[in-house]
Design an enzyme around this catalytic site. Structure first.
Site, PDB file in Angstrom:
ATOM      1  N   CYS A 130     -36.197  66.438 -46.905  1.00  0.00           N
ATOM      2  CA  CYS A 130     -35.008  65.807 -47.478  1.00  0.00           C
ATOM      3  C   CYS A 130     -35.260  64.322 -47.728  1.00  0.00           C
ATOM      4  CB  CYS A 130     -33.811  66.005 -46.545  1.00  0.00           C
ATOM      5  SG  CYS A 130     -32.311  65.234 -47.165  1.00  0.00           S
ATOM      6  N   CYS A 133     -32.236  62.078 -47.039  1.00  0.00           N
ATOM      7  CA  CYS A 133     -31.966  61.807 -45.616  1.00  0.00           C
ATOM      8  C   CYS A 133     -33.003  60.853 -45.019  1.00  0.00           C
ATOM      9  CB  CYS A 133     -32.017  63.104 -44.793  1.00  0.00           C
ATOM     10  SG  CYS A 133     -31.347  64.551 -45.590  1.00  0.00           S
ATOM     11  N   ASP A 134     -34.279  61.034 -45.375  1.00  0.00           N
ATOM     12  CA  ASP A 134     -35.357  60.360 -44.637  1.00  0.00           C
ATOM     13  C   ASP A 134     -36.126  59.305 -45.424  1.00  0.00           C
ATOM     14  OD1 ASP A 134     -34.730  62.101 -42.578  1.00  0.00           O
ATOM     15  OD2 ASP A 134     -36.190  63.603 -43.211  1.00  0.00           O
TER      16      ASP A 134
END
Ligand code: FAD
Ligand code: NAP
Length: 304
Positions: A130, A133-134
């Site tokens: 992701c 997200c990261d």
């Protein structure tokens, strides 16, 4: 007893809930996480009509907010099994069960693993699925993106805002991604490609990923490359374990429906990415959801 119980609140499930809720049915939607599904992992959505560009989390909230107004009940739970008892269906989570006259399955698909040594070991220590997200954790680093589809190319472009350089490794010499994404990636100076190659092993130390062994599938040559992170986008598998016993999936787990989103079982529908279909998009998910929301209304009135 719900008239319609929807499993999964991605774009498909939320649209079905909107249509069924507006028909004055008693509707519940069971979700294991935040509403929005895969949209929550998407940076900019540029192909949803009405918006030049919108972030995934923002579109998720726009779809979620009207549901309360139409009396849709949000239920938290991880669905483990669905039972078909004819006139009613039962949905079981680990500690509860819910009964409904109709079920709409909208559990989508989950990211596939590349399946090489180091992938699990370094999960969350440099291996990610992701970018949204990261990505920000990898500022200034050299990153590897695995895959050649829309997700790999789109997320590689997204990662260039943080990374020093992004390399896409693809098992063929041609991308699967849409032309517009390909053009953007080819024009991006921070992106380069390793063609005809697959990841053989992800290596690191006690802290995180440090390098990746990459094998050329034509020459069989294996080379080691330094990367601070690896983002894997090699496709999706269906989330349909909860209905394996019902015999409504094909051999790879995708659920088969007709044009009205009906499965082979009366009163059980499937919508969105979980269906066997050619184009898995937000637009097609909401289209499926609208059809199913309308069909459950028809089913309930015919069986009253
Ligand atoms: P999902 O969005 O997957 O939602 C399924 C929901 O079901 C999830 O919320 C999940 O938590 C829930 N669920 C699953 N199992 C259970 C369970 N057992 N119990 C309870 N709840 C459960 N499409 C576009 O049109 N434009 C884009 O720009 C775009 N970008 C993308 C980028 C990425 C990285 C990815 C992976 C996909 C992208 N897509 C894009 C595709 C799009 O996101 C999907 O087609 C769409 O989200 C499918 O919607 P869905 O409702 O069928 O499933
Ligand atoms: P996908 O389209 O199935 O692409 C998967 C990619 O990974 C392919 O290039 C495939 O190679 C490669 N691959 C598969 N298994 C591999 C393995 N074991 N090792 C190495 N490479 C492997 O999956 P996706 O890109 O995640 O897209 C999923 C769905 O979401 C699609 O319907 C897509 O259109 C949609 N989506 C849309 C958007 C958008 O509209 N902007 C963005 C993201 C996703 P081959 O090409 O050789 O098969």
């Amino acid at each position: 007893m719900y008239d319609a119980l929807i499993i999964g609140s991605g774009p498909a499930g939320m649209t079905a809930a909107l249509y069924a809720g507006r028909s004055n049915l008693k509707v519940g939607i069971i979700e294991q996480g935040a509403p929005g599904g895969q949209m929550n992992n998407t940076s900019d959505i540029e192909n949803y009509p009405g918006f030049e560009a919108i972030s995934g989390p923002e579109l998720s909230m726009k779809m979620y907010e009207p549901l309360e107004k139409f009396g849709v009940e949000n239920i938290y739970g991880i669905v483990e099994r669905v039972e078909d008892h004819g006139d009613f269906k039962r949905v079981l989570t680990s500690d509860e069960y819910y009964d409904a006259k109709t079920i709409i399955l909208a559990t989508g698909a989950k990211h596939r693993l590349v399946g090489v040594p180091g992938e699990e070991e370094f999960n969350s220590r440099g291996v990610s699925y992701c970018a949204v997200c990261d990505g920000a954790f990898f500022r200034g680093q050299d990153l590897l993106v695995v895959g050649g589809g829309d997700s790999a190319v789109e997320e590689a472009i997204y990662l260039t805002q943080f990374a020093n350089k992004v390399t896409i490794v693809h098992r063929r010499d041609e991308l699967r991604a849409q032309k517009i994404l390909q053009d953007r990636a080819f024009a991006n100076e921070k992106i380069d490609f390793i063609w005809d190659s697959v990841v053989q092993e992800i290596k690191g130390d006690d802290v995180k990923v440090r390098s990746v062994d990459i094998k050329n599938v034509k020459t069989k040559e294996v080379t080691n490359h330094e990367f601070g992170g690896v983002f894997v986008y090699v496709g999706l598998d269906p989330v349909s374990e909860m209905v394996t016993d019902l015999g409504i999936t094909n051999e790879t787990g995708w659920i088969i429906t007709d044009k009205d989103m009906k499965t082979s079982l009366d009163g059980i529908y499937a919508i969105g990415d979980i269906r066997q279909k050619d184009l898995r998009q937000i637009t097609t998910a909401v289209g499926d959801g609208a059809v199913a929301g309308q069909q459950v209304y028809k089913y309930i009135t015919e069986h009253a």
